[in-house]
Design a protein around this motif. Sequence first.
Motif, PDB file in Angstrom:
ATOM      1  N   TYR A   1       0.869  -1.177   0.000  1.00 22.95           N
ATOM      2  CA  TYR A   1       0.000   0.000   0.000  1.00 22.95           C
ATOM      3  C   TYR A   1       0.900   1.218   0.000  1.00 22.95           C
ATOM      4  N   ALA A   2       1.095   1.844  -1.173  1.00 19.38           N
ATOM      5  CA  ALA A   2       2.106   2.887  -1.284  1.00 19.38           C
ATOM      6  C   ALA A   2       1.780   3.839  -2.417  1.00 19.38           C
ATOM      7  N   ASP A   3       2.558   4.931  -2.469  1.00 16.04           N
ATOM      8  CA  ASP A   3       2.489   5.913  -3.552  1.00 16.04           C
ATOM      9  C   ASP A   3       3.462   5.461  -4.633  1.00 16.04           C
ATOM     10  N   ALA A   4       2.974   5.138  -5.795  1.00 18.56           N
ATOM     11  CA  ALA A   4       3.812   4.581  -6.868  1.00 18.56           C
ATOM     12  C   ALA A   4       4.887   5.571  -7.288  1.00 18.56           C
ATOM     13  N   ASP A   5       4.516   6.860  -7.452  1.00 16.44           N
ATOM     14  CA  ASP A   5       5.497   7.846  -7.905  1.00 16.44           C
ATOM     15  C   ASP A   5       6.635   8.006  -6.891  1.00 16.44           C
ATOM     16  N   GLN A   6       6.296   8.041  -5.589  1.00 17.45           N
ATOM     17  CA  GLN A   6       7.327   8.226  -4.577  1.00 17.45           C
ATOM     18  C   GLN A   6       8.257   7.015  -4.503  1.00 17.45           C
ATOM     19  N   LEU A   7       7.705   5.802  -4.550  1.00 18.49           N
ATOM     20  CA  LEU A   7       8.560   4.614  -4.510  1.00 18.49           C
ATOM     21  C   LEU A   7       9.438   4.549  -5.755  1.00 18.49           C
ATOM     22  N   GLN A   8       8.870   4.918  -6.901  1.00 19.69           N
ATOM     23  CA  GLN A   8       9.668   4.920  -8.116  1.00 19.69           C
ATOM     24  C   GLN A   8      10.799   5.938  -8.012  1.00 19.69           C
ATOM     25  N   GLN A   9      10.531   7.069  -7.361  1.00 20.33           N
ATOM     26  CA  GLN A   9      11.579   8.064  -7.122  1.00 20.33           C
ATOM     27  C   GLN A   9      12.687   7.488  -6.248  1.00 20.33           C
ATOM     28  N   VAL A  10      12.303   6.727  -5.222  1.00 19.86           N
ATOM     29  CA  VAL A  10      13.289   6.107  -4.338  1.00 19.86           C
ATOM     30  C   VAL A  10      14.151   5.116  -5.107  1.00 19.86           C
ATOM     31  N   PHE A  11      13.513   4.204  -5.853  1.00 22.05           N
ATOM     32  CA  PHE A  11      14.275   3.157  -6.548  1.00 22.05           C
ATOM     33  C   PHE A  11      15.179   3.752  -7.621  1.00 22.05           C
TER      34      PHE A  11
ATOM     35  N   TYR B   1      14.850   8.448   2.532  1.00 15.82           N
ATOM     36  CA  TYR B   1      14.571   8.070   3.920  1.00 15.82           C
ATOM     37  C   TYR B   1      13.211   8.617   4.363  1.00 15.82           C
ATOM     38  N   GLY B   2      12.927   9.865   4.022  1.00 21.70           N
ATOM     39  CA  GLY B   2      11.645  10.449   4.399  1.00 21.70           C
ATOM     40  C   GLY B   2      10.480   9.722   3.772  1.00 21.70           C
ATOM     41  N   ILE B   3      10.615   9.345   2.494  1.00 22.26           N
ATOM     42  CA  ILE B   3       9.526   8.641   1.802  1.00 22.26           C
ATOM     43  C   ILE B   3       9.282   7.270   2.417  1.00 22.26           C
ATOM     44  N   ILE B   4      10.346   6.522   2.656  1.00 26.38           N
ATOM     45  CA  ILE B   4      10.196   5.152   3.157  1.00 26.38           C
ATOM     46  C   ILE B   4       9.647   5.147   4.577  1.00 26.38           C
ATOM     47  N   THR B   5      10.148   6.030   5.441  1.00 32.46           N
ATOM     48  CA  THR B   5       9.625   6.077   6.802  1.00 32.46           C
ATOM     49  C   THR B   5       8.164   6.524   6.816  1.00 32.46           C
ATOM     50  N   ALA B   6       7.775   7.395   5.869  1.00 30.85           N
ATOM     51  CA  ALA B   6       6.372   7.795   5.765  1.00 30.85           C
ATOM     52  C   ALA B   6       5.491   6.618   5.369  1.00 30.85           C
ATOM     53  N   HIS B   7       6.066   5.627   4.718  1.00 30.46           N
ATOM     54  CA  HIS B   7       5.341   4.405   4.339  1.00 30.46           C
ATOM     55  C   HIS B   7       5.481   3.318   5.411  1.00 30.46           C
ATOM     56  N   ASP B   8       5.943   3.682   6.612  1.00 25.59           N
ATOM     57  CA  ASP B   8       6.133   2.730   7.722  1.00 25.59           C
ATOM     58  C   ASP B   8       7.153   1.641   7.375  1.00 25.59           C
ATOM     59  N   GLY B   9       8.100   1.997   6.537  1.00 25.85           N
ATOM     60  CA  GLY B   9       9.116   1.024   6.137  1.00 25.85           C
ATOM     61  C   GLY B   9      10.481   1.350   6.717  1.00 25.85           C
ATOM     62  N   ARG B  10      11.478   0.630   6.230  1.00 22.33           N
ATOM     63  CA  ARG B  10      12.858   0.819   6.693  1.00 22.33           C
ATOM     64  C   ARG B  10      13.771   0.855   5.477  1.00 22.33           C
ATOM     65  N   ILE B  11      14.820   1.653   5.582  1.00 22.70           N
ATOM     66  CA  ILE B  11      15.857   1.671   4.558  1.00 22.70           C
ATOM     67  C   ILE B  11      17.196   1.491   5.272  1.00 22.70           C
ATOM     68  N   GLU B  12      17.944   0.465   4.892  1.00 24.21           N
ATOM     69  CA  GLU B  12      19.181   0.103   5.571  1.00 24.21           C
ATOM     70  C   GLU B  12      20.302  -0.018   4.547  1.00 24.21           C
ATOM     71  N   VAL B  13      21.471   0.421   4.959  1.00 23.96           N
ATOM     72  CA  VAL B  13      22.643   0.374   4.082  1.00 23.96           C
ATOM     73  C   VAL B  13      23.680  -0.530   4.729  1.00 23.96           C
ATOM     74  N   ARG B  14      24.188  -1.496   3.962  1.00 28.74           N
ATOM     75  CA  ARG B  14      25.214  -2.423   4.443  1.00 28.74           C
ATOM     76  C   ARG B  14      26.352  -2.476   3.444  1.00 28.74           C
ATOM     77  N   GLN B  15      27.460  -3.019   3.907  1.00 34.64           N
ATOM     78  CA  GLN B  15      28.627  -3.200   3.047  1.00 34.64           C
ATOM     79  C   GLN B  15      29.039  -4.665   3.114  1.00 34.64           C
ATOM     80  N   PRO B  16      28.450  -5.533   2.287  1.00 32.75           N
ATOM     81  CA  PRO B  16      28.743  -6.969   2.356  1.00 32.75           C
ATOM     82  C   PRO B  16      30.151  -7.287   1.884  1.00 32.75           C
ATOM     83  N   ASN B  17      30.790  -8.200   2.601  1.00 32.77           N
ATOM     84  CA  ASN B  17      32.129  -8.689   2.221  1.00 32.77           C
ATOM     85  C   ASN B  17      33.171  -7.578   2.158  1.00 32.77           C
TER      86      ASN B  17
END
Length: 589
Positions: free
Chosen positions: A471-481, A552-568
């Motif tokens: 359940y999200a705003d398509a334009d905002q998520l597309q902006q994030v991706f 970050y603002g868009i994802i938190t407004a959607h009750d989600g999380r955005i995390e950054v990792r550095q694998p390996n």
Amino acid sequence: MLLALLLFSLLLLVLLGFYVFVGAPRSRTHQMFAAFVACFALWTIKDIVLWGFYVRDGSAAWWVSASFIISLLLQFSLVVFAWVFPENEPVPYGRAAVIFAPGLILIPAAVAGLMWEEAGFASGQFRIRLTPLAYVFVLYVYGLFFYGFTLLYRKYRRSRGSLQGQQIGAILWALVITGVLKTFANIMLPLFGVYTLLKVSSLFALPGVFIYAYAISSFKLFSFQSALDQFRLFPLAYKVALSIAFVAISSFLLFQVPIVWWSFGGTPDGWRRYLVFSVITALVPNLVLVALIVRSISRPVRRLTEAAVAVAGGAYGAQVELHSNDEMGLLAESFNEMSRKMAADIESLRHLNEQLIRTEKLAAAGTLAAGVAHEVNNPLASISSLIQILQARHASEPETSEMLRLIQTQIARITQVTRDMMEFARARPPARAAQDINRLVDASLHLASFDKAFRRLRLTTEQDASAPRVYADADQLQQVFLNLLLNARDAMPEGGDLRVCTSYDAQAGEVAVEVADTGTGIAPEHRAHIFDPFFTTKPAGKGTGLGLAVCYGIITAHDGRIEVRQPNGSGTSVRVTLPTHAAVREEQG
């Protein structure tokens, strides 16, 4: 008087050994000290029996046999102690089997009476004549003593000047004092037919034992501060021991003594024999009882206490290794679960606090950005209009026209920056609807594919077809991706591997989108600031530092999380997680 001194010596040895042992019952050093004290206690008991009650006209073979065996056990304890102290190292069983092997012959020989030709009292005087095998036994005993002494001396030389060196030095002095006194009383004088000090030789062990205990307790055994600490935190083992001692003494005085008096009467000598041996025989079962209680109650409580203190000190998540099918085991399991939940709750609070701080930064930066953009845009529009008028007037002058064009280009750049700031500051309510996350990712990839630099990347996509709608705003998520894809492009200017995948966690009710690149990665000192407004590691003119802040603002407004990792240790992986419950409710409604 002699009997009272020996009995006092016995009680002092037992109490000191118990006090040191229960302080750290799992320590090999303390275990060997307890064994050492137990041997001296047995030595004292045999002296009490012989010199306090034995008939002065008979054989003392049992006493001589016990003396040989206990002296050998004392040296065994000393050698093992020299191996394990102060590092609490494991016992080298192979070496011990070789060194202690002669005991398999000498101990049975002592039991069989092969060490002496005569041992006992004659006309009230003690006499003993040894066999050559006894001298071999004595040489072996002193060989073990000097072997243990040498081991400790080598450790002393290696750690001289440290606390461990001081401890070993004190123990060496204790061995010298005890060894000299016991040799003088038990070996030298009897060789010349003088047996006077044999009666009190047990007392000669006390100075060495006290120094020994003082050393292994890090010189805190008799300190005032140590006494205060014990008073403030009186261990459960001590309380149990005192309770058992009080009950045993009370029952002995109130019940056993009157019953024996009523039943048998008795002579003064008989009463003395009864009282002394009642005390000695009561020590063994009471100490065994205390040891069992320490093992089953005090030791588990100590582990729980240490873990609780560790948690209180900030070691959240500390666990207690305790497995039993009683209340202690249940308590340990409950404590471990509580500790795990506490660690998880504190970690969650830490994340919430970081999000709150970041949200406050975003709000403050948004207010500032809106004000700055508003104040800049108005004069910028006037300047742009004037430039356009000048361009029309001087179109025939190439040099002036080029300068005006450059000015107009920079004005356009400033306008774009202020537009980004306005977009960042504008709190546009999302137009939410049930969205297919895979379709949004595909649309973002399609837009990014028009970029020439993006097409140089080796793209790999993995999509979970079972992922439900969000359940999200398509334009905002597309902006994030799209922002994440372009950031990955910038991190790999020479090309690289880009992996975009979606996944669904049915148990958590979450859909995740992960964008992972093989670029330069993020420096550790920058990771805490990547979502801060206007923070960027790109060269000047390549970014405003608002991209990830907006994401970050868009994802938190959607009750989600955005995390950054550095694998390996290389590259960067950005994971966006969104809940699916709202979309399910929307579709069902």
